[in-house]
Design an enzyme around this catalytic site. Structure first.
Site, mmCIF file in Angstrom:
data_model
loop_
_atom_site.group_PDB
_atom_site.id
_atom_site.type_symbol
_atom_site.label_atom_id
_atom_site.label_comp_id
_atom_site.label_asym_id
_atom_site.label_seq_id
_atom_site.Cartn_x
_atom_site.Cartn_y
_atom_site.Cartn_z
ATOM 1 N N CYS A 2 -53.495 31.313 64.685
ATOM 2 C CA CYS A 2 -54.095 31.841 63.330
ATOM 3 C C CYS A 2 -55.378 32.667 63.378
ATOM 4 C CB CYS A 2 -54.302 30.848 62.297
ATOM 5 S SG CYS A 2 -52.608 30.099 61.768
ATOM 6 N N ARG A 27 -53.737 35.934 67.852
ATOM 7 C CA ARG A 27 -53.897 34.631 67.567
ATOM 8 C C ARG A 27 -52.763 34.216 66.850
ATOM 9 N NH1 ARG A 27 -58.813 32.142 68.238
ATOM 10 N NH2 ARG A 27 -58.166 30.537 66.698
ATOM 11 N N TRP A 75 -49.774 32.071 62.450
ATOM 12 C CA TRP A 75 -49.030 31.596 63.420
ATOM 13 C C TRP A 75 -48.380 30.021 62.755
ATOM 14 C CZ3 TRP A 75 -48.483 27.058 66.094
ATOM 15 C CH2 TRP A 75 -47.508 27.045 67.323
ATOM 16 N N ASN A 104 -57.326 27.869 59.519
ATOM 17 C CA ASN A 104 -56.752 27.506 60.747
ATOM 18 C C ASN A 104 -56.545 26.116 60.845
ATOM 19 O OD1 ASN A 104 -56.634 30.378 61.314
ATOM 20 N ND2 ASN A 104 -58.454 30.306 62.889
ATOM 21 N N GLY A 105 -55.677 25.598 61.758
ATOM 22 C CA GLY A 105 -55.420 24.428 62.063
ATOM 23 C C GLY A 105 -54.508 23.536 61.403
ATOM 24 N N GLU A 489 -45.297 30.039 87.467
ATOM 25 C CA GLU A 489 -46.191 31.071 86.836
ATOM 26 C C GLU A 489 -45.313 32.327 86.689
ATOM 27 O OE1 GLU A 489 -48.258 30.942 84.842
ATOM 28 O OE2 GLU A 489 -49.059 33.201 84.727
ATOM 29 N N LYS A 493 -44.025 33.847 82.905
ATOM 30 C CA LYS A 493 -44.184 35.079 82.609
ATOM 31 C C LYS A 493 -43.110 35.627 82.237
ATOM 32 C CE LYS A 493 -47.892 35.107 81.978
ATOM 33 N NZ LYS A 493 -48.798 34.136 82.314
ATOM 34 N N GLU A 496 -41.878 34.159 78.839
ATOM 35 C CA GLU A 496 -42.754 34.449 77.733
ATOM 36 C C GLU A 496 -42.494 35.648 76.998
ATOM 37 O OE1 GLU A 496 -46.977 32.550 78.173
ATOM 38 O OE2 GLU A 496 -46.709 33.891 79.623
ATOM 39 N N HIS A 512 -31.001 20.022 95.848
ATOM 40 C CA HIS A 512 -30.515 18.910 95.188
ATOM 41 C C HIS A 512 -30.216 19.128 93.663
ATOM 42 C CE1 HIS A 512 -32.025 16.667 98.647
ATOM 43 N NE2 HIS A 512 -33.058 17.514 98.630
ATOM 44 N N LYS A 612 -52.006 32.887 71.404
ATOM 45 C CA LYS A 612 -52.961 33.029 72.453
ATOM 46 C C LYS A 612 -53.586 31.764 72.561
ATOM 47 C CE LYS A 612 -54.884 35.297 75.882
ATOM 48 N NZ LYS A 612 -54.338 35.163 76.883
#
Ligand code: G6P
Length: 617
Positions: A2, A27, A75, A104-105, A489, A493, A496, A512, A612
């Site tokens: 947010c 955000r 968000w 926010n939060g 990573e 990527k 995402e 395995h 983000k």
């Protein structure tokens, strides 16, 4: 997670807020909204689902005006992303409310507060936790409190993490803000003030910033700024000049921020190294006063991080144990925090975070500090004014510059370089590293920017490989040693930003379990540096090609691997050491994910459901 932007000025603030929202969109981008208070027309608001552009269109069709305003890009946490859950939230719930709030939060006690408010006759229009704040303030006004007293009385009742900006129509020239666990910065202009969750939002209008501290609240007019601390005492906070430029939030010639940031990596790494190494050595001041004393007695390293930062920590574990023979553990912050971990004495805690505001990482270091306030915490971070930096004993800034794309690229590379600097600093202070080794690593690091540039030059070839992946539904990434976290990573990527299901395995674990998945529908992507594990990796490669998988190998030029039917080998680099190799081999994986996403037509910089900076646990 947010974004908030707010302003009180003599001029119309609508365009400033809208530009601020565009800059904060990284955000959160489920919905956006704005409320403006105009001396003559009163309070008006507009909200739209989706991107800021949708809000801008709405405002173009039906303009609203005002010299005092608050705005938000969301968000979603409480309530699905629909218009009635978008901020600002008004109380009472009518077109022209008396109170407007952006937040926010998370308000942890919102259910209790909501029940109380409903009992006293309030009606709610949304499913959000935020709406209780607007009603609480409105309720206090109804009891006869002044706007300022009503704001404080309401905030006093909130539990959880939040940053708030509030308009109360009874105080038409005043902006009320509060910060507790979510970042908030005040921008100082000439005869005007602004507030935002990230200074980046305000760079077009000011370079002077006041960073609020935990528990601070501020009552702000055009000319006056009154801040009180957590104990309600008036405080002065320093005004700092930002070195960031407004255009750092522009894409420039690039189609996406992610591509721009991938290409900024040579410079970002050069900046991270600057003034920290010279003449084959790490400079003693690199980690600040008192660092050497702490490093000299370190017996263990515990790295805590989330997401991409966690992968950087995973790479460093191989370095610390292999090169320094120093035990090193790495854990995702959300697990570390809640499993009651045992941390032995002389453990250096390293918190890795691009934003310095990731709630889980902060919660983990706060827990460790509560347990033992003397335990040293080193922050490796990209945001100088962040909570993490402020709460840590030692700090190394990664100097990647603002990273806007949700998928982290240059922050990751500069974290790896910073961890290599930490390796050198501990090695030197503790006597665990020979001087010749230090010189060799420093010389290798100095070459990294150039080698990344070379790897970037393979961009066209990587795009051709991306065309072969675009229709796939799954992908398996394999790596060994420090290349295993690089495989993780790479998989992160890809998932995402292209939404292809991807997972990473240490190549030795193939037999395995994951080998059962291998057939011609499962592409396998691997990284093959020239090292002591190459022959073992070649055996793993043979195991997957024998079962019909299409193979993509990013290899050292000397690895002796060649393209064949359904095997695509791209020589990326050559003669890179064990520190540089993970940094360099990660580059083609970033480009691969980027090109697959572009070909699939997904929203590269703002992938669905992600944000983000994750400032909620
Ligand atoms: C989010 C971002 C990731 C990032 C992670 C940790 O999930 O989308 O790119 O790696 O948070 O963030 P931090 O700021 O602590 O590095």
């Amino acid at each position: 997670m947010c974004g908030i932007v707010a302003a009180v000025a003599e001029r119309q603030v609508g365009p400033i807020l809208l530009e601020g929202l565009r800059r904060l969109e990284y955000r959160g981008y489920d919905s956006a909204g704005v409320a403006l208070l105009d001396e003559e027309q009163g309070l008006a608001s507009a909200r739209a689902v989706g991107k800021v552009a949708a809000l801008a269109e709405k405002l173009e069709a039906t303009p609203i005006t005002g010299q005092l305003g608050i705005a938000h890009t969301r968000w979603a946490t409480h309530g699905v992303p629909v218009e009635r859950n978008a901020h600002p939230h008004l109380a009472p719930n009518c077109e022209h409310g008396r109170v407007a709030v952006v937040h926010n939060g998370i308000i942890e006690n919102f259910a209790t507060l909501k029940a109380e408010l409903v009992d006293s006759g309030c009606t709610f229009a949304s499913d959000t936790d935020t709406e209780v704040i607007a009603h609480l303030i409105h309720h206090q006004l109804g009891l006869g409190l002044s706007p300022e007293a009503a704001f404080h009385a309401a905030v006093d009742r909130l539990q959880g993490a939040f940053a708030l900006a509030v308009i109360i129509t009874d105080a038409p020239e005043t902006l009320f803000v509060a910060r507790q666990g979510s970042p908030l910065v005040i921008g100082v202009g000439i005869g005007e003030h602004f507030a935002a969750s990230d200074a980046l939002a305000l760079l077009p209008v000011t370079q002077s910033f006041i960073y609020l501290e935990e528990g601070d609240r501020a009552v702000i007019t055009r000319e006056v700024l009154a801040i009180t601390d957590a104990a309600s005492n008036p405080v002065e906070r320093p005004v700092r000049q930002s070195a960031q430029r407004a255009e750092s939030a522009d894409r420039g010639q690039f189609r996406h921020f992610m591509l721009k940031e991938i290409h900024e990596q040579p410079q970002a790494i050069a900046d991270t190294l600057e003034g920290r190494i010279a003449h084959g050595h790490i400079l003693p001041a690199a980690f600040g006063v008192g660092a050497d004393e702490i490093f000299a007695s370190v017996e263990r390293v515990q790295i805590i991080a989330c997401g991409t930062s966690y992968h950087a920590g995973m790479v460093a574990r191989y370095w610390f144990e292999d090169i320094l023979r120093l035990p090193c553990a790495v854990e995702v912050a959300s697990e570390f925090h809640y499993r009651n971990p045992v941390v032995s004495p002389n453990t250096l805690i390293v918190a890795l975070s691009q934003s310095g505001e990731t709630a889980d990482t902060l919660a983990a270091i706060r827990m460790l500090k509560r347990e033992d306030p003397k335990r040293p915490v080193l922050a490796i971070c990209n945001a100088p004014e962040s909570s993490l930096v402020r709460e840590s004993d030692l700090v190394l800034m990664t100097r990647a510059g603002p990273e806007i794309s949700v998928a982290s690229t240059k922050a990751f590379s500069t974290q790896l370089v910073s961890l290599a600097l930490l390796l050198l600093a501990i090695g030197r202070a503790s006597g665990r590293m020979e001087e010749a080794e230090e010189q060799r690593i420093v010389a290798g690091l100095e070459k990294v920017p150039g080698r990344i540039q070379d790897a970037l030059d393979h961009g066209d070839r990587v795009r051709e490989l991306a065309e072969l992946l675009v229709e796939k539904e799954h992908a398996l990434f394999l790596g060994r040693g420090p290349m295993y976290p690089i495989a993780m990573e790479g998989a992160l990527k890809l998932k995402e930003i292209s939404y292809i299901h991807a997972e990473a395995y240490p190549a030795g674990e193939l037999k395995h379990g994951p080998l059962a998945l291998i057939d011609e529908t499962m592409p396998v992507i691997t990284i093959a540096p020239q090292n002591e594990l190459l022959d073992k990796l070649k055996s793993n490669i043979a195991e997957v090609t024998a079962r019909g998988a299409e193979l993509f190998v990013f290899a050292d030029e000397r690895a002796g691997l060649h393209s064949a039917d359904f095997t695509h080998v791209l020589p990326v680099t050559s003669h890179v050491g064990r520190i540089s190799a993970p940094i360099i081999f990660n580059i083609p994986l970033q480009l691969l994910a980027y090109h697959v996403a572009v070909l699939k037509g997904t929203d590269v910089d703002q992938p669905r459901n992600l944000a983000k900076s994750v400032t909620v646990e």
